[in-house]
Design a protein around this motif. Structure first.
Motif, mmCIF file in Angstrom:
data_model
loop_
_atom_site.group_PDB
_atom_site.id
_atom_site.type_symbol
_atom_site.label_atom_id
_atom_site.label_comp_id
_atom_site.label_asym_id
_atom_site.label_seq_id
_atom_site.Cartn_x
_atom_site.Cartn_y
_atom_site.Cartn_z
ATOM 1 N N ASP A 396 0.812 -1.221 0.000
ATOM 2 C CA ASP A 396 0.000 0.000 0.000
ATOM 3 C C ASP A 396 0.845 1.270 0.000
ATOM 4 N N ARG A 425 1.028 0.774 -4.470
ATOM 5 C CA ARG A 425 -0.303 1.260 -4.819
ATOM 6 C C ARG A 425 -0.264 2.412 -5.793
ATOM 7 N N GLY A 465 -5.318 6.817 0.468
ATOM 8 C CA GLY A 465 -4.801 5.594 1.067
ATOM 9 C C GLY A 465 -5.149 5.486 2.544
#
Length: 473
Positions: A396, A425, A465
């Motif tokens: 991520d 990501r 995020g």
């Protein structure tokens, strides 16, 4: 002797006072030996007046005067009311007033008599504990259902709760003046029509406003920690931390802080024009004395975008003593007053503060330069994270490709971005900016438009995020 009040005189009829609420008697004067007798007929109290207090004691007062004794005596209410007799010279007897509490005095008769050389006055006076007690008791007795407290859920179905008074319901949007449009043509039409016609924003303005909404999106939960990592020095890790913090603080309503956790003489505080002269070491020493945001404000430096920065120690020997335990203490205080906590980590991933930094991290930023060795070190950082229990953070993470040198690079940017997009990501590229390359303080509004746009795009990606991570948790 004072004259009888006009209002009281109107109530006198044949020597009987029909109204007693405004009666005031300070004395009764006798003229030329004549006798004046007055009946005070007060309204009787009903049997249900439970709160009425009657003073049965009658005080008898004896006074000595030059002409004789003044003796107060009581007469029975059954005596017929005599008619007031005129004085010897034909003038009516003069009467003065005294204060009589009509609410608490039972029916009485006051007799007045005169003798040669002696004046006798009989008065009945009852004392009440509260002058207006009877009125209050009677006023409180109302017909109908007695008053009582109720819960909100016991109210009728037609009654609304306070949370229904929302701005969307109450504010008439049709009467709210629209914001002034941007763009030369839009402003011209807006002004020429007396601010009645608002043309749609051009695509560039709409994109900028949408980007601002993405950055300002609310976050769920407590403070969010975003460390900025780099395996190699000189790639612009501190500059990226500063740009990200400024873009976040400029667009958001909550507080953002950047902490310099570099154990080897960090330079984060030198990237803004203002300085507090305090460091993380000062916060560690005085953490027990921080009882409010004002106490913390004295230790941080604030940029014009409202970004707060907590500097590291200038002496590298002192900063080496900054441990993971110290970082936990500083992070606990920062999490209490800030929504987003950025951490400018030291070079490398195995120094003393890195374990605590990764332990608290909600999202990672990995900075890479646009060269072969710098890109390879950034990719190796992701591999280290995946093999040491931080695979979720690595997947991520956001990779920032920072252009720290001017001119065209021999590296193919598309290939570089494609590699990192396969592992993280998002990938964001920061263009070269001479304002950043100087190494001095950064003023956000003075940056090149492309640099500000890239910093805002990075901020929007980070917030998205954090929001996604908060939703999953």
């Amino acid at each position: 002797m004072r004259e009888h009040d006009n209002e009281t005189s109107d109530d006198v009829d044949n020597g009987v006072l029909e109204r007693t609420d405004n009666l005031e008697t300070t004395g009764i004067g006798i003229v030329e030996g004549a006798t004046a007798q007055i009946d005070l007929a007060l309204p009787p109290l009903s049997d249900d007046d439970d709160d009425y207090v009657d003073d049965e004691d009658v005080a008898t007062t004896t006074m000595s005067t030059d002409q004789g004794d003044l003796t107060a005596q009581e007469t029975t209410p059954e005596e017929p009311a005599p008619v007031e007799e005129p004085a010897a010279d034909g003038s009516p007897a003069e009467v003065t007033e005294d204060v009589v509490d009509a609410e608490v005095v039972p029916p009485t008769t006051t007799a007045v008599s005169t003798q040669t050389g002696t004046t006798r006055r009989a008065a009945h006076h009852a004392v009440a504990t509260d002058k207006h007690a009877l009125e209050r008791v009677r006023g409180a007795r109302i017909d109908g259902e007695p008053l009582q407290s109720r819960r909100l859920d016991q109210l009728g179905a037609d009654r609304e709760s306070p949370d229904l008074l929302t701005a969307d319901r109450l504010i008439d949007r049709a009467r709210v003046a629209p914001s002034e449009p941007e763009g030369l043509w839009q402003r011209l039409v807006y002004t020429a029509t007396g601010r009645r016609v608002v043309l749609a924003d051009n695509p560039r303005v709409r994109a900028r406003k949408e980007l601002g909404r993405r950055i300002a999106a609310p976050l769920v939960g407590g403070a969010k920690f975003v460390p900025v990592l780099s395996r190699k020095g000189g790639v612009g890790k501190t500059s990226v931390t500063t740009l990200l913090g400024m873009a976040l603080a400029d667009a958001r309503e909550d507080r953002v802080i950047a902490i310099d956790a570099n154990p080897d003489r960090g330079t984060l505080a030198e990237r803004i024009e203002r300085s507090s002269g305090k460091t993380v070491r000062d916060l560690v020493r005085s953490r027990a004395e921080v009882h409010g945001f004002n106490d913390l404000s004295a230790l941080v430096a604030r940029d014009e975008t409202r970004l707060d920065i907590l500097a590291s120690d200038a002496d590298p020997h002192l900063s080496e003593a900054f441990s993971d335990r110290d970082y936990h203490d500083v992070a606990a205080i920062a999490a209490h007053y800030y929504s987003i906590v950025l951490t400018d980590s030291g070079t490398g991933i195995v120094h003393s503060v890195m374990d605590a930094t990764l332990e608290l991290a909600d999202q990672l930023l990995i900075v890479a330069g646009r060269s072969v060795d710098e890109a390879k070190l950034a990719s190796e950082t992701l591999s280290w994270l995946e093999s040491n229990g931080y695979a979720d953070l690595a997947r991520d993470a956001v990779v920032v490709l920072n252009t720290s040198r001017p001119g065209a690079s021999l590296i193919r940017p598309s290939e570089l971005e494609a590699h990192f997009r396969s592992r993280v990501r998002a990938v964001v590229t920061i263009p070269y900016d001479s304002h950043i390359a100087t190494g001095g303080p950064i003023t956000f509004r003075d940056l090149d438009p492309a640099t500000r746009l890239a910093a805002r795009e990075l901020a929007a990606v980070v917030v998205e995020g954090l929001r996604a991570a908060g939703t999953v948790r």
